[in-house]
Design a protein around this motif. Structure first.
Motif, PDB file in Angstrom:
ATOM      1  N   TYR A  80       0.977  -1.207   0.051  1.00  0.00           N
ATOM      2  CA  TYR A  80      -0.067  -0.019   0.071  1.00  0.00           C
ATOM      3  C   TYR A  80       0.821   1.209   0.012  1.00  0.00           C
ATOM      4  O   TYR A  80       0.674   2.349  -0.691  1.00  0.00           O
ATOM      5  N   ARG A  81       1.980   1.171   0.655  1.00  0.00           N
ATOM      6  CA  ARG A  81       2.773   2.317   0.951  1.00  0.00           C
ATOM      7  C   ARG A  81       3.287   2.460  -0.456  1.00  0.00           C
ATOM      8  O   ARG A  81       3.840   3.645  -0.727  1.00  0.00           O
ATOM      9  N   ALA A  82       3.646   1.743  -1.216  1.00  0.00           N
ATOM     10  CA  ALA A  82       4.228   1.890  -2.495  1.00  0.00           C
ATOM     11  C   ALA A  82       3.430   2.753  -3.457  1.00  0.00           C
ATOM     12  O   ALA A  82       4.166   3.075  -4.595  1.00  0.00           O
ATOM     13  N   VAL A  83       2.191   2.555  -3.193  1.00  0.00           N
ATOM     14  CA  VAL A  83       1.402   3.285  -4.266  1.00  0.00           C
ATOM     15  C   VAL A  83       0.591   4.531  -3.309  1.00  0.00           C
ATOM     16  O   VAL A  83      -0.403   4.932  -3.562  1.00  0.00           O
ATOM     17  N   SER A  84       1.421   4.951  -2.407  1.00  0.00           N
ATOM     18  CA  SER A  84       0.837   6.005  -1.540  1.00  0.00           C
ATOM     19  C   SER A  84      -0.471   5.820  -1.001  1.00  0.00           C
ATOM     20  O   SER A  84      -1.194   6.819  -1.039  1.00  0.00           O
ATOM     21  N   ILE A  85      -0.840   4.993  -0.523  1.00  0.00           N
ATOM     22  CA  ILE A  85      -2.346   4.425   0.050  1.00  0.00           C
ATOM     23  C   ILE A  85      -1.911   4.395   1.464  1.00  0.00           C
ATOM     24  O   ILE A  85      -0.966   3.471   2.090  1.00  0.00           O
ATOM     25  N   PHE A  86      -2.692   4.571   2.670  1.00  0.00           N
ATOM     26  CA  PHE A  86      -2.629   4.688   3.923  1.00  0.00           C
ATOM     27  C   PHE A  86      -2.778   3.051   4.363  1.00  0.00           C
ATOM     28  O   PHE A  86      -3.895   2.410   3.768  1.00  0.00           O
ATOM     29  N   TRP A  87      -1.994   2.616   5.190  1.00  0.00           N
ATOM     30  CA  TRP A  87      -2.206   1.140   5.315  1.00  0.00           C
ATOM     31  C   TRP A  87      -3.395   1.116   6.599  1.00  0.00           C
ATOM     32  O   TRP A  87      -3.127   1.988   7.664  1.00  0.00           O
ATOM     33  N   VAL A  88      -4.231   0.340   6.635  1.00  0.00           N
ATOM     34  CA  VAL A  88      -5.066   0.283   7.744  1.00  0.00           C
ATOM     35  C   VAL A  88      -5.182  -1.107   8.231  1.00  0.00           C
ATOM     36  O   VAL A  88      -5.636  -2.128   7.431  1.00  0.00           O
ATOM     37  N   PRO A  89      -4.810  -1.126   9.483  1.00  0.00           N
ATOM     38  CA  PRO A  89      -4.786  -2.321  10.384  1.00  0.00           C
ATOM     39  C   PRO A  89      -6.223  -3.002  10.399  1.00  0.00           C
ATOM     40  O   PRO A  89      -7.192  -2.151  10.328  1.00  0.00           O
ATOM     41  N   LYS A  90      -6.453  -4.167  10.472  1.00  0.00           N
ATOM     42  CA  LYS A  90      -7.704  -4.944  10.780  1.00  0.00           C
ATOM     43  C   LYS A  90      -8.643  -4.262  11.768  1.00  0.00           C
ATOM     44  O   LYS A  90      -9.860  -4.252  11.470  1.00  0.00           O
ATOM     45  N   GLU A  91      -8.191  -3.955  12.904  1.00  0.00           N
ATOM     46  CA  GLU A  91      -9.211  -3.167  13.816  1.00  0.00           C
ATOM     47  C   GLU A  91      -9.724  -1.850  13.502  1.00  0.00           C
ATOM     48  O   GLU A  91     -10.254  -1.329  14.223  1.00  0.00           O
ATOM     49  N   ALA A  92      -9.006  -1.172  12.321  1.00  0.00           N
ATOM     50  CA  ALA A  92      -9.540   0.121  11.820  1.00  0.00           C
ATOM     51  C   ALA A  92     -10.324   0.038  10.678  1.00  0.00           C
ATOM     52  O   ALA A  92     -10.618   0.952  10.101  1.00  0.00           O
ATOM     53  N   ARG A  93     -10.267  -1.270  10.147  1.00  0.00           N
ATOM     54  CA  ARG A  93     -11.122  -1.312   8.889  1.00  0.00           C
ATOM     55  C   ARG A  93     -12.739  -1.152   9.176  1.00  0.00           C
ATOM     56  O   ARG A  93     -13.246  -1.347  10.066  1.00  0.00           O
ATOM     57  N   TRP A  94     -13.272  -0.263   8.102  1.00  0.00           N
ATOM     58  CA  TRP A  94     -14.630   0.143   8.344  1.00  0.00           C
ATOM     59  C   TRP A  94     -15.634  -1.062   8.601  1.00  0.00           C
ATOM     60  O   TRP A  94     -16.622  -0.863   9.411  1.00  0.00           O
ATOM     61  N   ALA A  95     -15.531  -2.143   7.781  1.00  0.00           N
ATOM     62  CA  ALA A  95     -16.470  -3.224   8.119  1.00  0.00           C
ATOM     63  C   ALA A  95     -16.407  -3.784   9.411  1.00  0.00           C
ATOM     64  O   ALA A  95     -17.405  -4.120  10.059  1.00  0.00           O
ATOM     65  N   HIS A  96     -15.036  -3.559  10.297  1.00  0.00           N
ATOM     66  CA  HIS A  96     -15.085  -3.884  11.764  1.00  0.00           C
ATOM     67  C   HIS A  96     -15.810  -2.842  12.463  1.00  0.00           C
ATOM     68  O   HIS A  96     -16.504  -3.352  13.522  1.00  0.00           O
ATOM     69  N   LEU A  97     -15.789  -1.752  12.163  1.00  0.00           N
ATOM     70  CA  LEU A  97     -16.629  -0.359  12.886  1.00  0.00           C
ATOM     71  C   LEU A  97     -17.869  -0.824  12.749  1.00  0.00           C
ATOM     72  O   LEU A  97     -18.704  -0.766  13.638  1.00  0.00           O
ATOM     73  N   LYS A  98     -18.302  -1.068  11.399  1.00  0.00           N
ATOM     74  CA  LYS A  98     -19.846  -1.305  11.312  1.00  0.00           C
ATOM     75  C   LYS A  98     -20.301  -2.436  12.003  1.00  0.00           C
ATOM     76  O   LYS A  98     -21.295  -2.311  12.388  1.00  0.00           O
ATOM     77  N   ALA A  99     -19.533  -3.511  11.884  1.00  0.00           N
ATOM     78  CA  ALA A  99     -20.153  -4.610  12.635  1.00  0.00           C
ATOM     79  C   ALA A  99     -20.370  -4.436  14.270  1.00  0.00           C
ATOM     80  O   ALA A  99     -21.267  -5.461  14.743  1.00  0.00           O
ATOM     81  N   ASN A 100     -19.633  -3.604  14.695  1.00  0.00           N
ATOM     82  CA  ASN A 100     -19.624  -3.293  16.165  1.00  0.00           C
ATOM     83  C   ASN A 100     -20.395  -2.036  16.466  1.00  0.00           C
ATOM     84  O   ASN A 100     -20.486  -1.689  17.603  1.00  0.00           O
TER      85      ASN A 100
END
Length: 520
Positions: A80-100
């Motif tokens: 991700y960093r190679a193409v200048s995209i923020f790395w998002v760890p699993k606990e910060a991904r939107w699907a995790h937030l929405k599920a909780n």
């Protein structure tokens, strides 16, 4: 962060008819309950930002997942960093937030997500809000807000990750500025005003600087301008500074939403200039109006005061000289100031203005209508200063200044706010471009009541006052060819008829009052 390669969808010229963003705002605002707009702002905008980087990450994640057979690893941060995209760890991904989202612990989960993202992305350190677990924030409403933000993504992955969320973010910034009133104006300059500045300066290439950048709107519009004219975003470098810490965080998030790479410093521009050696090709700014608490008495001998020491009780001409100090030899500055700056003679301001005028630095002055800003109802003006009026890019304008009176332009979009329409913006900017000699724009001509190209001698005759109304004259009124005597007789007849009608109405009202028992 990546810069946007695709054109940004055109926005309505009036935020009053913006579409789905307004519906989304209405729904989000309904969840605010009794929370102050200034506080709620960070709750909502933080979630929108998290949604943005998660969408961008998920789009790349899906792409890498499909390439596993070729050796791609969708869980490798370097991919991700190679193409200048923020790395998002699993606990910060939107699907995790929405599920909780329905869980009472959702505030703590969001805070942990923000902290995890900052931990893996140094450029965001200290930027993201991490106050979602505080007791005063209703967790049920937070869960509802997360579900609402989940519906923002529209269209293909690229649009989901950038355009749509960027538009929502910008619209929400403007709405929070409106909700906060005067306080909100400190971080947000209305988009239509920014567009006038940006399109007049036309920053195609070079260094763009805003030393009081608020939430970063000048930079967003600068990049949007380049895209609209098929330029390359990498041709400009962006530098900014903001003294308010929470506003600085907004700017960092606002620019990251759009993948704009910028050097935005946090600190007091006057007392801790964090770009001391910068010479900018373009300065774009909306400094605080008539600031009296800038501690100017501590800077009496500052090297930036080349045209006179600004008064400690008003920072207007400290800002003007700070802009000039940071201009490159062929640089041009465009900025907003209170109308008093055009004519004030208090505390030596008139002498500073005179010195700047006599140095032939004033390129154009624009008087704007009132009610354009959330922070003030008073009318303001735009200054355009050019270091060198004969630099080969445009015609030789030495000894001339364009005065433009735009006070009659704009349309009321609600009871207290006026906006400049697309036609207004094009009229103002087109007049300036024609006057300075942009290629393919057409010839300039003075228009009574609207614009006037005045020589330096005229400005001297007016005591170095820069108010456009003094120069443009009165608007021409068409002769209706009706003889004066006939017109007067017609008007008198109309007046008498109206007086007779008024007398009848007065009698009817008196009779009604008498019937009701209120007669005198």
């Amino acid at each position: 962060m990546p810069r946007k390669k695709k054109a940004i969808a055109k926005k309505s010229s009036s935020t009053g008819t913006i579409g789905f963003e307004a519906k989304l705002w209405a729904a989000a605002d309904a969840l605010r309950n009794n929370m102050d707009a200034a506080e709620y702002k960070h709750v909502v905008l933080g979630l929108i930002f998290l949604k943005y980087i998660s969408d961008a990450f998920e789009a790349k994640h899906a792409e890498l997942d499909a390439q596993r057979a070729e050796g791609a690893d969708p869980e490798d941060p370097d991919e991700y960093r190679a193409v200048s995209i923020f790395w998002v760890p699993k606990e910060a991904r939107w699907a995790h937030l929405k599920a909780n989202a329905p869980q009472p612990t959702i505030g703590k989960i969001v805070d942990e997500a923000m902290a995890a993202i900052e931990g893996d992305n140094p450029s965001l350190k200290g930027v993201l809000p991490k106050e979602y677990a505080r007791p005063g924030l209703d967790k049920e409403r937070l869960g509802q807000l997360i579900n609402l933000v989940s519906d923002i993504a529209l269209g293909d992955p690229a649009e989901r990750a950038k355009d749509t969320l960027g538009r929502v973010y910008e619209y929400f910034l403007s709405q929070f500025a409106s909700a906060e009133g005067k306080k909100g104006g400190q971080f947000y300059t209305p988009t239509h005003v920014v567009r006038v500045l940006v399109e007049m300066l036309a920053p195609y290439k070079g260094r763009v600087y805003d030393p009081c950048c608020g939430s970063g709107g000048m930079f967003v519009q600068s990049e949007r301008f380049i895209e609209a004219h098929s330029g390359r975003l990498g041709d400009i470098s962006i530098f900014g500074q903001e003294s308010n810490y929470t506003t600085w965080r907004l700017a960092k998030m606002n620019l990251a939403i759009r993948g704009i790479d910028a050097q935005i410093a946090h600190g007091d521009t006057f007392h801790n200039d964090l770009h001391p050696d910068l010479k900018a090709d373009y300065v774009l700014a909306n400094p605080p109006f008539n600031s009296s608490d800038w501690r100017g008495e501590l800077l009496k001998d500052d090297k930036r005061w080349a045209y006179g020491t600004p008064p400690a009780g008003n920072a207007n001409f400290a800002w003007v000289q700070h802009f000039l100090h940071h201009l490159a030899p062929n640089g041009i500055a465009g900025f907003v100031l209170a109308n008093g700056s055009m004519s004030s003679n208090q505390s030596g301001e008139g002498e500073i203005r005179k010195t700047i005028i006599e140095a032939d630095l004033v390129d154009c002055m624009v008087a704007l209508p009132g009610q354009l800003f959330y922070s003030t109802q008073i009318p303001v003006c735009l200054w355009f200063l050019a270091r060198e009026k004969k630099n080969g890019r445009f015609r030789d304008r030495r000894g001339e200044t364009l005065f433009l009176d735009a006070r009659k332009l704009g349309t009321m979009v609600d009871r207290t706010h006026r906006e400049l329409t697309e036609e207004d913006i094009q009229r103002i900017t087109g007049t300036y471009h024609a006057w300075r000699g942009d290629k393919g724009v057409g010839a300039y001509e003075d228009i009574p009541g609207y614009c006037k190209s005045a020589p330096l001698g005229d400005i001297r005759e007016h005591g170095h006052v820069l108010t456009p109304g003094r120069y443009v004259g009165a608007e021409e009124v068409e002769d209706d060819s009706e003889p004066f005597e006939e017109k007067m007789q017609r008007l008198i007849t109309t007046l008498r008829a109206q007086q007779n009608e008024a007398a009848k109405l007065d009698a009817a009202i008196a009779a009604n009052l008498k019937e009701l028992g209120y007669a005198r």
